[in-house]
Design an enzyme around this catalytic site. Structure first.
Site, mmCIF file in Angstrom:
data_model
loop_
_atom_site.group_PDB
_atom_site.id
_atom_site.type_symbol
_atom_site.label_atom_id
_atom_site.label_comp_id
_atom_site.label_asym_id
_atom_site.label_seq_id
_atom_site.Cartn_x
_atom_site.Cartn_y
_atom_site.Cartn_z
ATOM 1 N N CYS A 229 0.813 -1.220 0.000
ATOM 2 C CA CYS A 229 0.000 0.000 0.000
ATOM 3 C C CYS A 229 0.848 1.271 0.000
ATOM 4 O O CYS A 229 0.322 2.361 -0.208
ATOM 5 C CB CYS A 229 -0.952 -0.014 1.188
ATOM 6 S SG CYS A 229 -1.942 -1.525 1.284
ATOM 7 N N HIS B 16 -3.237 6.896 1.882
ATOM 8 C CA HIS B 16 -3.712 5.584 1.433
ATOM 9 C C HIS B 16 -5.075 5.309 2.063
ATOM 10 O O HIS B 16 -5.278 5.493 3.263
ATOM 11 C CB HIS B 16 -2.701 4.506 1.841
ATOM 12 C CG HIS B 16 -3.247 3.115 1.747
ATOM 13 N ND1 HIS B 16 -3.880 2.645 0.614
ATOM 14 C CD2 HIS B 16 -3.278 2.103 2.654
ATOM 15 C CE1 HIS B 16 -4.261 1.399 0.829
ATOM 16 N NE2 HIS B 16 -3.920 1.045 2.054
ATOM 17 N N ASN C 286 -10.302 -0.648 -0.093
ATOM 18 C CA ASN C 286 -8.852 -0.512 -0.057
ATOM 19 C C ASN C 286 -8.281 -1.095 -1.344
ATOM 20 O O ASN C 286 -8.348 -2.301 -1.562
ATOM 21 C CB ASN C 286 -8.310 -1.261 1.168
ATOM 22 C CG ASN C 286 -6.796 -1.207 1.285
ATOM 23 O OD1 ASN C 286 -6.095 -0.855 0.339
ATOM 24 N ND2 ASN C 286 -6.294 -1.573 2.447
#
Length: 324
Positions: free
Chosen positions: A112, A251, A281
């Site tokens: 990520c 993020h 996500n």
């Protein structure tokens, strides 16, 4: 003086949308349970499209929007934790499809944090003079790594891609204002996906990949403590105050994490755009998708100072501060 410029942004997500009610029909969960803990309402899930497909569509959009020709590119980086294969790299596939024959292409694997790591690699290669024009894409098809019966991870993730075109241009003032990368390998077991086995027989069976596994509490604690520190360290490099940063693009892992980071930095939540409700996500793709949305909506203007901060598998953190 020459420095980095984000010339263009673009993003692409699969057409298929899976909402929380859809998930509640295949596992023990509910829309209320998911929204209250993550802020997620729905996510885009690929049908047939793999990571290189999403990245290639993003790359094609970047070229069309900018007017650049593929042959002008010197570098293509794809940040991903869900590549099509061990080899070739996803970036190499994209390079071939775009016919960007003059571009060096390789993947960046930092989960990520991958998009920020990709920007860091591109900026360093551009600073040496070997790269003038670069394409950096974050692309993920995480749905192929999910155990769709494990509600602790299955509800969290989505598929998508986003990217930018970078160019080294003459500037009156620096545009790269801060960069901080950090890896916490001792915490690597807290978040994993796609683990392989070497086997103990000969001949060995073909390895299988493990699905996502995550210690949610440990990752939450890590993110809410280390992301503010990463942003502070990056901003200190050019003696920027947090008030001088116009937009924080974090993020999109969990809306609660983003709100807690804003609170710890004592910055208004309005400076932290959140789109996790629509996408879930998407790991390395989440920041470029958010950046592209904010640019398209006029929320980010030329001259704004942006802090992009990623965190996740590794565990890793990464923050880059740029004048857009």
């Amino acid at each position: 003086m020459e420095d980095l410029k984000i010339v263009q942004t673009a993003s692409w997500v699969p057409d298929q949308v899976i909402d929380n009610d859809d998930l509640s029909r295949i596992m023990d969960t509910s829309d209320d349970w998911i929204q209250s803990r993550t802020g997620i309402k729905r996510r885009h899930i690929s049908k047939h499209e793999n990571t290189a497909d999403l990245a290639s569509k993003t790359g094609q959009l970047l070229l069309e929007k900018s007017g650049w020709q593929a042959e002008e590119l010197d570098l293509i980086l794809v940040a991903t934790m869900s590549p099509d294969a061990y080899t070739p790299s996803t970036a190499a596939i994209v390079q071939g499809r775009l016919q960007a024959k003059n571009a060096v292409a390789f993947d960046v694997s930092a989960a990520c944090s991958g998009f920020v790591y990709g920007l860091a690699v591109a900026s360093q290669m551009m600073s040496t003079g070997m790269v003038k024009k670069a394409m950096v894409i974050g692309s993920e098809v995480l749905s192929k790594l999910i155990d769709w019966h494990d509600r602790t991870t299955a509800v969290l993730f989505g598929d998508g891609a986003g990217g930018v075109l970078l160019e080294k241009v003459p500037v009156k003032a620096p545009t790269l204002l801060g960069l901080q990368l950090k890896t916490f390998g001792e915490l690597s077991n807290e978040l994993s996906a796609g683990m392989t086995s070497s086997g103990n027989t000969f001949p060995k069976p073909l390895t299988e990949l493990t699905p996502f596994k995550m210690n949610g509490r440990a990752v939450y604690r890590f993110a809410t403590h280390e992301v503010p520190e990463s942003i502070l360290q990056a901003s200190a490099q050019n003696k920027l105050t947090l008030d001088q940063i116009d937009v924080f693009l974090l993020h999109q892992a969990n809306a609660r994490i983003i709100k807690q980071v804003a609170k710890r930095l004592k910055q208004p939540l309005e400076k932290f755009p959140i789109n996790i409700a629509e996408y879930g996500n998407t790991s390395a793709a989440s920041e470029p998708i958010l950046l592209d949305e904010c640019v398209e909506k006029g929320m980010i203007k030329r001259g704004d100072i942006l802090a992009l901060s990623g965190f996740g598998g590794g565990l890793t953190t990464g923050t880059i501060i740029l004048r857009y």
